[in-house]
Design an enzyme around this catalytic site. Structure first.
Site, short mmCIF file in Angstrom:
data_model
loop_
_atom_site.label_atom_id
_atom_site.label_comp_id
_atom_site.label_asym_id
_atom_site.label_seq_id
_atom_site.Cartn_x
_atom_site.Cartn_y
_atom_site.Cartn_z
N ASP A 21 1.57 -6.10 11.81
CA ASP A 21 1.64 -4.71 12.27
C ASP A 21 1.85 -4.73 13.78
O ASP A 21 0.98 -5.20 14.53
CB ASP A 21 0.35 -3.97 11.90
CG ASP A 21 0.44 -2.48 12.17
OD1 ASP A 21 1.15 -2.09 13.13
OD2 ASP A 21 -0.19 -1.71 11.43
N ASN A 48 0.81 -1.23 0.00
CA ASN A 48 0.00 0.00 0.00
C ASN A 48 0.84 1.28 0.00
O ASN A 48 0.32 2.35 -0.29
CB ASN A 48 -0.99 0.01 1.18
CG ASN A 48 -2.14 -0.95 0.94
OD1 ASN A 48 -3.14 -0.60 0.32
ND2 ASN A 48 -2.00 -2.19 1.40
N GLU A 78 14.59 1.21 13.66
CA GLU A 78 14.24 2.24 12.66
C GLU A 78 14.25 3.63 13.32
O GLU A 78 14.42 4.64 12.65
CB GLU A 78 12.84 1.93 12.08
CG GLU A 78 12.45 2.81 10.90
CD GLU A 78 11.07 2.49 10.33
OE1 GLU A 78 10.40 1.55 10.83
OE2 GLU A 78 10.65 3.18 9.39
N HIS A 126 11.59 -5.14 10.73
CA HIS A 126 11.97 -3.74 10.89
C HIS A 126 12.65 -3.63 12.25
O HIS A 126 12.06 -4.02 13.26
CB HIS A 126 10.75 -2.83 10.84
CG HIS A 126 10.20 -2.60 9.47
ND1 HIS A 126 9.74 -3.62 8.68
CD2 HIS A 126 10.07 -1.46 8.73
CE1 HIS A 126 9.33 -3.11 7.52
NE2 HIS A 126 9.52 -1.81 7.52
N HIS A 147 -5.18 3.60 2.93
CA HIS A 147 -6.02 2.46 3.30
C HIS A 147 -7.51 2.75 3.09
O HIS A 147 -8.28 1.86 2.74
CB HIS A 147 -5.75 2.03 4.75
CG HIS A 147 -4.44 1.32 4.91
ND1 HIS A 147 -3.77 1.24 6.11
CD2 HIS A 147 -3.67 0.65 4.02
CE1 HIS A 147 -2.64 0.55 5.94
NE2 HIS A 147 -2.57 0.17 4.68
C1 LIG Z 1 8.30 4.38 6.61
N1 LIG Z 1 8.73 3.26 7.40
C2 LIG Z 1 7.93 2.23 7.78
N2 LIG Z 1 8.16 1.68 9.00
C3 LIG Z 1 7.36 0.71 9.48
N3 LIG Z 1 6.31 0.22 8.82
C4 LIG Z 1 6.03 0.73 7.61
C5 LIG Z 1 6.84 1.73 7.02
N4 LIG Z 1 6.33 2.01 5.80
C6 LIG Z 1 5.25 1.20 5.65
N5 LIG Z 1 5.05 0.44 6.75
C7 LIG Z 1 3.97 -0.51 7.02
O1 LIG Z 1 3.32 -0.84 5.79
C8 LIG Z 1 1.93 -0.47 5.84
C9 LIG Z 1 1.45 -0.05 4.47
O2 LIG Z 1 1.48 -1.15 3.57
P1 LIG Z 1 0.46 -2.40 3.67
O3 LIG Z 1 -0.88 -1.87 4.07
O4 LIG Z 1 1.03 -3.34 4.69
O5 LIG Z 1 0.46 -2.97 2.28
C10 LIG Z 1 1.88 0.61 6.89
O6 LIG Z 1 0.58 0.76 7.43
C11 LIG Z 1 2.91 0.12 7.92
O7 LIG Z 1 2.35 -0.87 8.75
ZN LIG Z 2 9.38 -0.76 5.68
#
Ligand SMILES: CNc1ncnc2c1ncn2[C@@H]1O[C@H](COP(=O)(O)O)[C@@H](O)[C@H]1O
Ligand SMILES: [Zn+2]
Length: 354
Positions: free
Chosen positions: A148, A28, A211, A208, A74
């Protein structure tokens, strides 16, 4: 008028044509503006504008604000039909950028109103991968199911079960589990039982890790599992408040790091490109792989990230090629596919370096 080919154009072309492996891409977060426009047309009542779904060039946000952006995206993507279109567009766009192997990751979502369940969500992403394969796109795609961290251990356990079911039932498309979500919320240590269960059943783990600053204890626990790859690892090393013991663990296990330059700079966990921790790990000869994280949200491309890394750290094209080739070995693909990819790189090398 005459076509003027500038140095920049030539470098753009080189890095686009270079075969690449993308191992850290949230579905996403990878949605392009043209796909967002199609979604906005489907849902005009949401009144969403482009600056709510992407961080344009030159702009920065806090990491917290980045997570607000995902909430908006979303809202736009809440049916199986949306997911199918989004996943197919994202795969096609990575292929157009020269990505030959892609590991997508995504958090299963349910929506009471549209009838989408977490199972049908994952099923739909797999259907998109199948359709792209049948259409003959020159890209291999695998899936990591994301946990998540905000949702706690019970949801994580269910997600692991779902990932395990899909790993066993769908000809190898689901290969692993990702731990992501707002790093400032919750404690990764609480999720250990779920992550351990995933590891034990044969799912590969990409976590992750560090971070944001001050996560030494959490990182210590997560590194003890140990993960198969690390996302970001921005604050692992002692110079930025991490710890030598963390670095030692990562190096002893030779755990590859997935590095996302623009994501870290735009999310302000790294102050500038030249201060990115890529250099620290590269100079140690430690396995790293350049990735996009969220190419839609951060308005980037994998080819652009390679180009940025090369220009920021004065790395040669051969050095960048070598990074992209080594990344094949850090994929969660079976050995037979790794061999096919190495063969592809071998065949393409002469066309880029005459
Ligand atoms: C910028 N750094 C980051 N750190 C941590 N989590 C991240 C992220 N970037 C994205 N997401 C994770 O990916 C989700 C969106 O894609 P999907 O709905 O899963 O496909 C975000 O809601 C978060 O949970
Ligand atoms: Zn990431």
């Amino acid at each position: 008028g005459p076509t003027i080919i500038t140095m920049e154009n030539e470098a753009d072309l080189f890095y686009r044509q270079m075969p690449k492996v993308e191992l850290h891409a949230h579905l996403n977060g990878s949605v392009s503006f043209s796909t967002i426009e199609k979604l906005m047309a489907r849902k005009p009542h949401l009144n969403i504008e482009h600056n709510m779904t992407a961080i344009l060039s030159g702009q920065k946000r806090t990491l917290d604000e980045c997570f607000q952006v995902f909430k908006v995206i979303h809202q736009l993507i809440d049916t199986e039909e949306d997911i199918l279109m989004v996943a197919k567009d994202v795969i096609r766009e990575f292929a157009e950028d020269g990505v030959k192997y892609l590991e997508l990751r995504t958090t299963p979502r349910e929506d009471k109103n549209t009838g989408m369940t977490k199972r049908s969500y994952v099923q739909t992403v797999i259907e998109a991968i199948r359709q792209c394969k049948n259409e003959g796109l020159d890209i291999e795609v695998r899936l990591l199911v994301s946990v998540d961290r905000r949702h706690g251990v019970e949801v994580a356990m269910k997600t692991v079960k779902l990932a395990e079911d899909f790993m066993r039932s769908t000809d190898g498309f689901v290969v692993g589990l990702d731990l992501s979500g707002d790093p400032t919320v919750g404690h990764g240590g609480d999720l250990l039982p779920a992550l351990q269960k995933a590891k034990n059943c044969g799912l590969k783990l990409s976590l992750h890790l560090s971070e944001v600053p001050s996560q030494v204890d959490e990182s210590e626990l997560l590194l003890n599992i140990p993960p198969d790859r690390i996302g970001h690892g921005t604050f692992l090393h002692p110079e930025v408040g991490g710890a030598q013991s963390l670095v030692d663990k990562v190096m002893k296990n030779n755990t590859p790091l997935e590095l996302c330059l623009t994501s870290n700079v735009k999310g302000q966990t790294v102050s500038s490109y030249s201060n990115h921790h890529l250099l620290y790990w590269y100079q140690k000869g430690h396995p790293i792989v350049i990735c996009t994280d969220d190419r839609g949200v951060f308005c980037t491309e994998l080819s652009k990230e390679y180009q940025l890394a090369a220009s920021t750290f004065s790395l040669s094209r051969e050095a960048m090629w070598s990074l992209s080739q080594k990344a094949i070995d850090f994929t969660f693909a079976p050995d037979s596919l790794k061999q096919q990819l190495h063969q592809k790189w071998f065949e393409l090398h002469p066309s880029l370096f005459q």
